[in-house]
Design an enzyme around this catalytic site. Structure first.
Site, mmCIF file in Angstrom:
data_model
loop_
_atom_site.group_PDB
_atom_site.id
_atom_site.type_symbol
_atom_site.label_atom_id
_atom_site.label_comp_id
_atom_site.label_asym_id
_atom_site.label_seq_id
_atom_site.Cartn_x
_atom_site.Cartn_y
_atom_site.Cartn_z
ATOM 1 N N HIS A 102 21.449 -7.606 -32.605
ATOM 2 C CA HIS A 102 20.634 -8.348 -31.633
ATOM 3 C C HIS A 102 20.492 -7.548 -30.342
ATOM 4 O O HIS A 102 21.216 -6.592 -30.095
ATOM 5 C CB HIS A 102 21.290 -9.695 -31.319
ATOM 6 C CG HIS A 102 22.604 -9.543 -30.591
ATOM 7 N ND1 HIS A 102 23.762 -9.161 -31.232
ATOM 8 C CD2 HIS A 102 22.931 -9.699 -29.291
ATOM 9 C CE1 HIS A 102 24.748 -9.096 -30.350
ATOM 10 N NE2 HIS A 102 24.272 -9.402 -29.156
ATOM 11 N N ASP A 104 20.548 -8.638 -26.304
ATOM 12 C CA ASP A 104 20.991 -9.832 -25.587
ATOM 13 C C ASP A 104 19.822 -10.614 -24.986
ATOM 14 O O ASP A 104 18.916 -10.043 -24.376
ATOM 15 C CB ASP A 104 21.976 -9.459 -24.473
ATOM 16 C CG ASP A 104 23.291 -8.987 -25.054
ATOM 17 O OD1 ASP A 104 23.671 -9.439 -26.145
ATOM 18 O OD2 ASP A 104 23.940 -8.129 -24.405
ATOM 19 N N HIS A 254 22.587 -4.177 -30.594
ATOM 20 C CA HIS A 254 24.001 -3.931 -30.853
ATOM 21 C C HIS A 254 24.547 -4.990 -31.789
ATOM 22 O O HIS A 254 23.931 -6.036 -32.006
ATOM 23 C CB HIS A 254 24.802 -3.850 -29.553
ATOM 24 C CG HIS A 254 24.671 -5.070 -28.693
ATOM 25 N ND1 HIS A 254 23.566 -5.303 -27.897
ATOM 26 C CD2 HIS A 254 25.490 -6.145 -28.514
ATOM 27 C CE1 HIS A 254 23.728 -6.448 -27.257
ATOM 28 N NE2 HIS A 254 24.883 -6.991 -27.611
ATOM 29 N N ARG A 270 31.567 -9.880 -19.969
ATOM 30 C CA ARG A 270 30.215 -9.320 -19.862
ATOM 31 C C ARG A 270 29.446 -9.901 -18.689
ATOM 32 O O ARG A 270 29.383 -11.117 -18.532
ATOM 33 C CB ARG A 270 29.428 -9.599 -21.138
ATOM 34 C CG ARG A 270 28.114 -8.825 -21.188
ATOM 35 C CD ARG A 270 27.316 -9.198 -22.394
ATOM 36 N NE ARG A 270 26.427 -10.294 -22.089
ATOM 37 C CZ ARG A 270 25.959 -11.135 -23.008
ATOM 38 N NH1 ARG A 270 26.304 -11.012 -24.271
ATOM 39 N NH2 ARG A 270 25.149 -12.105 -22.658
HETATM 40 C C1 OGA Z 1 27.824 -8.673 -26.097
HETATM 41 C C2 OGA Z 1 28.113 -8.415 -27.525
HETATM 42 C C3 OGA Z 1 29.650 -7.366 -29.037
HETATM 43 C C4 OGA Z 1 31.102 -7.054 -29.094
HETATM 44 O O1 OGA Z 1 28.739 -8.553 -25.288
HETATM 45 O O2 OGA Z 1 26.671 -8.958 -25.776
HETATM 46 O O3 OGA Z 1 27.286 -8.662 -28.356
HETATM 47 O O4 OGA Z 1 31.472 -6.167 -29.880
HETATM 48 N N1 OGA Z 1 29.298 -7.879 -27.796
HETATM 49 O O5 OGA Z 1 31.867 -7.695 -28.371
HETATM 50 MN MN MN Z 2 25.336 -9.087 -27.346
#
Ligand code: OGA
Ligand code: MN
Length: 280
Positions: A102, A104, A254, A270
C-alpha cells in the site's frame, strides 16, 4: 553530509547525522532534495524523544492524525503507533498494520505526502519492511501498456480495506466511516515536484477500476500490483532500533512482513506528512 545509495532504484542513506541536535536549514534542504530524488531516506542510530520525532517530521509539512484514534497512545496525537504490545490489556498500537502492499492514506482525496517511521523496539528476526519504487515500475512498462493505463481511475476504499485486513476486529465506528468515504484516483500519477510518473495502486485498498468489467478490473489490478513489487523495484529494510525512515507516498508502496509476535515485541512510531496535491 555523507550519503550512500541503498538500492538501484530507491533509497538514500544519510550517515553521521544526529537528529537530536538542531538541524540547520541547509541540511534539511539536502534531505528534502534526497527524498525527491530517491523516494526514501534512511537515517540510522537515532535516539529521539517523541517530541524530537514530531518536530523533525514537521519540517516536511503539517502532520495529520490517524483515523484509528485508539492507536494514538503517546502524548503526541501526531504519532501513530504500530505494535503488538499491550499495557494493562490495552493495545498501545495497531498490530498487523500495513501487512499488505500500500501507499499510506491513498484513501483520502488528498493522500499524505510522506511518512516518517521510527523504530523504537524491533524483533531480532522478521518484521522487515519492503519498499517499492512505483516510478521505476511505471517506467519499465512498455509504451502500449502505458497508453492502456492512461485515463484509468480506481476507487480506493478504507472501509473495504479495513474489513479485509482486520476481519476479527470491531468494525469502524460511524465517525471513522464518515472520515473515510471512498475516493477515486488515477492508476498513474505524476509527482508534483519531480514530474516523474508512477503507478498508483495497492492491494486490498482498491475496490475496482472504474469502467472495466469486474473480472477485467481484478485481473488488471493483480497484474499491476504484481509488476509494481517485482524484485528489481523493491528494497527490503531490516530494522534496527533507532532507525528512522522517511518515504514519499506519492511514488512508493510498502509492505510489512511478519515476525514471531508471541516471542518478540515490535514498537514503531509514525508521523504522517500532509499531502498538498490531489493525485493526477
Ligand atoms: C507504516 C507501515 C509497515 C511496517 O508505518 O505505514 O505500513 O513494517 N509500516 O511497520
Ligand atoms: Mn503504511
Amino acid at each position: 553530509m555523507r550519503v550512500q545509495k541503498m538500492h538501484p532504484v530507491i533509497g538514500l542513506e544519510i550517515l553521521d547525522l544526529d537528529l537530536s541536535n538542531p538541524l540547520p536549514d541547509e541540511s534539511f534542504k539536502q534531505i528534502r532534495a534526497g527524498l525527491n530524488e530517491y523516494s526514501l531516506i534512511l537515517i540510522r542510530n537515532q535516539n529521539l524523544t517523541e517530541e524530537q520525532h514530531v518536530n523533525f517530521s514537521k519540517r516536511f509539512g503539517n502532520l495529520m492524525t490517524h483515523v484509528l484514534t485508539q492507536y494514538l497512545t503517546t502524548p503526541y496525537p501526531e504519532l501513530y503507533v504500530l505494535s503488538n504490545k499491550s499495557i494493562n490489556g490495552k493495545p498501545i498500537g495497531n498490530h498487523k498494520e500495513g501487512w499488505n502492499w500500500h501507499s499510506d492514506w491513498s484513501y483520502y482525496e488528498v493522500p499524505c505526502l510522506g511518512s516518517v517511521l521510527y523504530a523504537r523496539e524491533v524483533p531480532p528476526e522478521g518484521g522487515d519492511t519492503l519498499f517499492s519504487s512505483m516510478c521505476a515500475a511505471y517506467e519499465a512498462l512498455d509504451d502500449n501498456f502505458k497508453k492502456r493505463l492512461l485515463g484509468l481511475e480506481a476507487v480506493h476504499s478504507y472501509v473495504g480495506y479495513f474489513g479485509k485486513a482486520f476481519k476479527d476486529r470491531a468494525p469502524l465506528s460511524d465517525a471513522q466511516r464518515a472520515r473515510t468515504p471512498d475516493v477515486t484516483h488515477p492508476i498513474v500519477r505524476t509527482h508534483p515536484e519531480t514530474g516523474r510518473k508512477s503507478l498508483y495502486v495497492g492491494e486490498d485498498i482498491i475496490s475496482h477500476i472504474i469502467g472495466l468489467e469486474k473480472g477485467e478490473s481484478a485481473d488488471l489490478l493483480a497484474q499491476l500490483n504484481a509488476h509494481a513489487v517485482s524484485e528489481e523495484f523493491v528494497y527490503r529494510h531490516n530494522w534496527r532500533e533507532g532507525d528512522l525512515i522517511i518515504w514519499d507516498n506519492r511514488c512508493t508502496m510498502h509492505c510489512a512482513t511478519p515476525y514471531d509476535d508471541q516471542k518478540y515485541f515490535r514498537v514503531m512510531h509514525r508521523a504522517t506528512i500532509e499531502g498538498v496535491d490531489r493525485p493526477r
